[in-house]
Motif scaffolding. Structure first.
Motif, PDB file in Angstrom:
ATOM      1  N   ALA A 130      -7.265   7.127 -10.196  1.00  0.00           N
ATOM      2  CA  ALA A 130      -7.019   6.813  -8.783  1.00  0.00           C
ATOM      3  C   ALA A 130      -8.251   6.154  -8.181  1.00  0.00           C
ATOM      4  CB  ALA A 130      -6.662   8.085  -8.031  1.00  0.00           C
ATOM      5  N   LEU A 151       0.841  -1.199   0.000  1.00  0.00           N
ATOM      6  CA  LEU A 151       0.000   0.000   0.000  1.00  0.00           C
ATOM      7  C   LEU A 151       0.874   1.246   0.000  1.00  0.00           C
ATOM      8  CD1 LEU A 151      -3.109   0.202   0.085  1.00  0.00           C
ATOM      9  CD2 LEU A 151      -2.829   0.958   2.438  1.00  0.00           C
ATOM     10  N   ALA A 152       1.904   1.243   0.908  1.00  0.00           N
ATOM     11  CA  ALA A 152       2.802   2.402   1.006  1.00  0.00           C
ATOM     12  C   ALA A 152       3.527   2.583  -0.320  1.00  0.00           C
ATOM     13  CB  ALA A 152       3.793   2.178   2.124  1.00  0.00           C
ATOM     14  N   TRP A 166       2.337   6.713  -6.653  1.00  0.00           N
ATOM     15  CA  TRP A 166       1.347   7.734  -7.030  1.00  0.00           C
ATOM     16  C   TRP A 166       1.928   9.122  -6.865  1.00  0.00           C
ATOM     17  CZ3 TRP A 166      -2.763   8.337  -9.747  1.00  0.00           C
ATOM     18  CH2 TRP A 166      -3.513   7.216 -10.056  1.00  0.00           C
ATOM     19  N   GLY A 167       2.617   9.336  -5.717  1.00  0.00           N
ATOM     20  CA  GLY A 167       3.229  10.644  -5.443  1.00  0.00           C
ATOM     21  C   GLY A 167       4.213  10.985  -6.546  1.00  0.00           C
ATOM     22  N   ARG A 225       2.572   1.746  -3.241  1.00  0.00           N
ATOM     23  CA  ARG A 225       1.631   2.265  -4.223  1.00  0.00           C
ATOM     24  C   ARG A 225       1.474   3.771  -4.079  1.00  0.00           C
ATOM     25  NH1 ARG A 225      -3.246  -1.375  -6.134  1.00  0.00           N
ATOM     26  NH2 ARG A 225      -1.662  -2.902  -5.814  1.00  0.00           N
ATOM     27  N   TRP A 226       1.382   4.226  -2.808  1.00  0.00           N
ATOM     28  CA  TRP A 226       1.228   5.661  -2.592  1.00  0.00           C
ATOM     29  C   TRP A 226       2.459   6.419  -3.035  1.00  0.00           C
ATOM     30  CZ3 TRP A 226      -3.000   7.939  -2.636  1.00  0.00           C
ATOM     31  CH2 TRP A 226      -4.152   7.370  -2.068  1.00  0.00           C
ATOM     32  N   GLN A 280      -8.389  -1.987  -6.131  1.00  0.00           N
ATOM     33  CA  GLN A 280      -7.623  -2.490  -4.980  1.00  0.00           C
ATOM     34  C   GLN A 280      -8.552  -3.200  -4.000  1.00  0.00           C
ATOM     35  OE1 GLN A 280      -5.030   0.441  -3.568  1.00  0.00           O
ATOM     36  NE2 GLN A 280      -3.935  -0.936  -2.225  1.00  0.00           N
TER      37      GLN A 280
END
Ligand code: ADP
Length: 668
Positions: free
Chosen positions: A275, A7-8, A14-15, A10-11, A282
């Protein structure tokens, strides 16, 4: 090291994506603006070079005019008038003179537009510049120029001037010089079209940036962009500086910027949608992963083998139980086609045909079919296969799913139980022989005892002087009856032990009691017990093996009498009675007639203790010294073979009552 979770990660991705998109958009905007600026600058440079070209052309034209002037008006007297006209039409020239080969002035004219040119300083002060220009001209054999200089005028003003010297000839001989003094500002105002000058500031500057003259203006405070262009002449060089207000551009005036901004907004929108879609995906993925984990745990924990095959019969899935069953790894099984590695080699053809039938989509038995598989170590084992079509999400059949049960254990236990059954039967046969022997001996006891007592009675009669022949004959008849009875008992017991249907018949209940009455009376008399028979008059005949039922009644009656031995409390209480009889079991509501007749034998003996009660029917359970413990067991067997039931309960005030039922003879 702590690794970031999916999850981290993925973020972070995204960032990074957003950052990159932002940078890309900023770069696009920047480049777009740069491009616009570049375009504006190129336009400005173009117009600067046009201006330079205009001025250069103007100067060339002027030189031609001067040559023409000299050629058409060679005389000093005429020259003045023509020169004045020229000065009127060519305003950039502020002073024109004709000098001889030694630089002395032959004639000169001041531009009517600058009549006060020499009001502050004399023309002589410019001689050095004139000479320099003429020297250049002679060197190059064309018009020569001198660097510009400042010429003061009235009121503290001044003007930037430049000398141009053109050597002239007459009849092939040098005929002095024509010297034109140019106003630098005039070069711009007169030679450059007004349209090209509008809205901008044009200046001549030195190479070091010093401004010599400026034409035109831009509003104060506006930011300007400038371009410079070299303007070189033989003997003189300047820079043309063109200044223009920077094109005012809001964010939305620039088409490209607007397009880029719109693109950015659209991109952000798409990113947002993406997103959201990713979020949904997800969640679905998590749900799917959970469902998969659940399914896997379920499949792994199953003892039933699972196998999926595609439409060509190739294995596409196996669970651990199936792998364990056939002793092969999933890698060895997956993708395996026909013949499957667990098929017995000699049965391959048969199995292949069976598979063809199944793949042809014929209906499968829901309860499955049994077959044989072979393990990797070569051992065979029976299996039960239940198959169902495998339908995908589109409703199309993609193959077959089979559940496979290993029947080895079941077969082993079946085999075991069959063997033990056989052993049991053999044992039972042995036991039966023993049982028959003991039953016969038990049942024969009574007739034999009766025969013995009739025989001794007869002997006594024969010995007695008054003994009568009829009595002896009766006793002998009784002996014969008992001997016959003994024969029947042996036959019935043999039948019973062989579990054969005895000779059943419809028997009147009263006749059963009549048949056993003499024996009962005999025994009763011996023990001082009165025997009472109570047969309900409405008792229907029963369907039974007469001898065996008589035997049951006899057994129960004898047990009852034996429970009341001489000296028993019954002797004093007047309870030395044995009651036996029968009555029909009342029919149920919807039944037209009774189905059962109930028999009873009631004594007032010592009764059955709780401890004895549980073992009463156990073979060989007896409390009597001469007892065999088989009587009750035999009674129950006989009653149950007739479809009835035998039970007992305490009698009042003491003793026991035994009850048993027999079926009513149907159709009677
Ligand atoms: P046996 O008469 O040879 O002992 P049975 O099977 O007929 O064998 O009886 C088993 C035992 O049940 C007897 O020993 C006795 O203790 C008990 N029993 C049978 N009938 C009665 C009765 N009417 N009253 C009390 N006890 C009885």
């Amino acid at each position: 090291m702590i690794r970031p979770g999916p999850l981290a990660r993925r973020w972070v991705l995204w960032g990074l994506l957003c950052l990159l998109v932002g940078l890309l958009l900023a770069a696009l905007v920047f480049l777009a603006r740069e491009y616009e600026d570049g375009l504006a600058l190129t336009r400005q440079e173009d117009s600067a070079s046009h201006i330079v070209a205009d001025v250069r052309n103007g100067l060339v034209r002027n030189v031609q005019d001067l040559v023409a002037l000299h050629n058409t008006h060679p005389e000093v007297d005429d020259w003045g008038g023509v020169a004045s006209r020229l000065l009127v039409s060519e305003r950039e020239i502020v002073h024109l003179e004709w000098r001889d080969n030694w630089y002395s002035v032959r004639a000169a004219r001041v531009s009517p537009y600058q009549p006060d040119l020499f009001s502050q300083r004399l023309r002589h002060d410019a001689s050095a510049d004139v000479r320099q220009a003429c020297a250049t001209a002679l060197r190059n054999n064309t018009a020569g120029y001198a660097p510009s200089y400042f010429w003061p005028m009235a009121n503290g003003l001044g003007i930037e001037l430049m000398e141009m010297c053109l050597p002239v000839t007459r009849d092939g001989q040098a005929d002095g010089f024509l010297v034109a003094t140019y106003s630098l500002a005039g070069l711009l105002t007169e030679m450059v079209p007004a349209a090209a000058r509008r809205g901008q500031r044009i200046a001549w500057t030195e190479a070091d940036g010093t401004r010599l003259t400026i034409v035109g203006d831009v509003p104060v405070g506006t930011e300007v962009v400038h371009v410079t262009q070299l303007f070189d002449l033989p003997g003189a060089a300047f820079l043309l500086r063109l200044e223009r207000p920077r094109e005012v551009r809001g964010w939305f005036t620039d088409v490209l910027t607007v397009a880029v901004a719109a693109l950015a907004v659209a991109l952000l929108g798409v990113l947002g949608l993406f997103a959201r879609d990713l979020g949904r995906r997800q969640r679905a993925e998590t749900g799917l992963a959970e469902a998969l984990a659940f399914r896997k745990a379920m499949e792994d924990s199953l003892v039933t083998g699972l196998r999926a095959r595609d439409m060509e019969g190739r294995i596409t899935y196996v669970n651990p139980a199936f792998c364990q069953m056939v002793g092969l790894t999933p890698e060895q099984l997956l993708g395996a086609g026909v013949p499957a590695p667990y098929w017995p080699p000699e049965l391959v053809d048969e199995y292949r045909q069976r598979l063809a039938v199944r793949l042809a989509g014929r209906l499968l038995p829901r309860e499955g079919f049994e077959t044989e598989f072979v393990r990797s170590d070569g051992t065979r084992f029976p299996v039960l296969i239940i198959e169902a079509p495998l339908i995908d999400a589109q409703g199309v059949q993609t193959g077959w799913m089979s559940a496979i049960l290993d029947l080895s254990e079941q077969r082993r236990s079946e085999e075991l139980s069959r063997a033990s059954q056989e052993r049991l039967q053999a044992t039972a046969r042995l036991a039966m022989a023993g049982e028959m022997a003991s039953l016969i001996s038990h049942e024969l006891n009574q007739p034999l005892a009766a025969i013995a007592s009739y025989a001794s009675g007869s002997l006594n009669l024969l010995q007695a002087p008054q003994g009568r022949a009829e009595d002896v004959a009766l006793a002998l008849r009784r002996i014969a009856e008992q001997a016959e009875r003994a024969g029947k008992v042996i036959k019935s017991v043999a039948d019973l032990v062989r579990r054969r249907e005895g000779a059943r018949e419809a028997v009147a209940v009263a006749s059963l009691f009549e048949a056993i009455a003499p024996l009962m009376q005999l025994q009763g008399r011996k023990l001082g017990i009165s025997v009472e028979v109570e047969v309900a008059s409405d008792s229907p005949p029963v369907w039974c093996d007469r001898t065996m039922v008589e035997q049951v009644l006899l057994n129960l009656a004898r047990n009852g009498m034996q429970a009341m031995p001489a000296g028993d409390p019954t002797s004093a209480s007047g309870l030395r009675r044995l009651r036996l009889g029968a009555r029909p079991v009342p029919a149920r509501e919807h039944e037209p007639a009774p189905h059962w007749v109930e028999f009873f034998v009631a004594d007032h003996g010592h009764g059955v203790s709780a401890e004895q009660a549980s073992r009463l029917f156990t073979p060989f359970f007896t409390t009597k010294p001469e007892g065999m413990g088989l009587g009750l067991n035999l009674c129950r067997t006989v009653v149950e073979q007739h479809g009835g039931a035998l039970r007992f309960e305490p009698n009042r005030p003491r003793g026991t009552v035994f009850w048993f039922t027999l079926p009513v003879a149907a159709g009677l």
